[in-house]
Design a protein around this motif. Structure first.
Motif, short mmCIF file in Angstrom:
data_model
loop_
_atom_site.label_atom_id
_atom_site.label_comp_id
_atom_site.label_asym_id
_atom_site.label_seq_id
_atom_site.Cartn_x
_atom_site.Cartn_y
_atom_site.Cartn_z
N HIS A 103 66.70 54.81 13.08
CA HIS A 103 67.82 55.42 13.79
C HIS A 103 67.48 56.82 14.30
O HIS A 103 66.42 57.36 13.98
CB HIS A 103 69.04 55.54 12.87
CG HIS A 103 69.49 54.25 12.27
ND1 HIS A 103 69.98 53.20 13.00
CD2 HIS A 103 69.51 53.84 10.97
CE1 HIS A 103 70.30 52.20 12.19
NE2 HIS A 103 70.01 52.56 10.95
N CYS A 150 73.89 56.90 18.00
CA CYS A 150 72.49 56.54 17.79
C CYS A 150 72.03 55.89 19.09
O CYS A 150 72.73 55.02 19.62
CB CYS A 150 72.34 55.56 16.62
SG CYS A 150 70.64 54.97 16.41
N HIS A 208 72.62 49.93 18.91
CA HIS A 208 73.21 50.53 17.72
C HIS A 208 74.56 51.18 18.00
O HIS A 208 75.53 50.96 17.27
CB HIS A 208 72.25 51.54 17.08
CG HIS A 208 71.07 50.89 16.43
ND1 HIS A 208 70.31 51.48 15.47
CD2 HIS A 208 70.53 49.66 16.61
CE1 HIS A 208 69.34 50.66 15.08
NE2 HIS A 208 69.45 49.55 15.77
N MET A 258 77.55 52.41 15.82
CA MET A 258 76.88 53.59 15.25
C MET A 258 77.17 54.79 16.15
O MET A 258 76.32 55.27 16.91
CB MET A 258 75.38 53.35 15.10
CG MET A 258 74.74 54.32 14.13
SD MET A 258 73.11 53.81 13.63
CE MET A 258 72.68 55.22 12.61
CU CU1 Z 1 70.59 53.42 14.94
#
Ligand code: CU1
Length: 128
Positions: free
Chosen positions: A72, A111, A116, A121
């Protein structure tokens, strides 16, 4: 003579040490440090985390993003970047242990690893 100078130097060093401790303490008293996602860290489904904290965030508080840097990253983006999961123009962090001070108002993070942000995220924190 040399001894007297030495003890004066020690007294000054001690004074500076005490002063810097006092400054450090007053800074800590003013701003809080939060680990994003608490034990889970910065990962998917972090969106609800700010509400769980009771929305007590203030400008100058520090968010610590902890994550596996092989998987990430963190990108500070604007509202459009947050809503559209677009990292372009944002400031990227990728140490896996990033400390980011909050600005007053909404602070947006995503992210930028493909899929993601779209998978949740992303993080919006409002600071008073
Ligand atoms: Cu990520």
């Amino acid at each position: 003579m040399a001894q007297r100078r030495g003890s004066a130097g020690q007294a000054i060093s001690l004074g500076l040490a005490i002063l810097s401790l006092m400054l450090l303490h007053s800074q800590l008293a003013e701003s809080a440090v939060y680990t994003v996602g608490d034990k889970n860290g910065w990962t998917f489904n972090t969106a609800a985390w700010p509400n769980a904290k009771g929305s007590r965030f203030r400008a100058g508080d520090v968010l610590v993003f902890k994550y596996n840097r092989m998987l990430h990253n963190v990108v500070a983006v604007n509202a459009a970047g947050y809503n559209g999961c677009a990292a372009k123009g944002g400031k990227i962090y990728k140490t896996g242990n990033d400390r980011i001070a909050l600005a007053r108002g909404p602070n947006y993070f995503i992210c930028s690893i493909p899929g993601h942000c779209e998978g949740g995220m992303k993080l919006l924190v409002n600071a008073a």
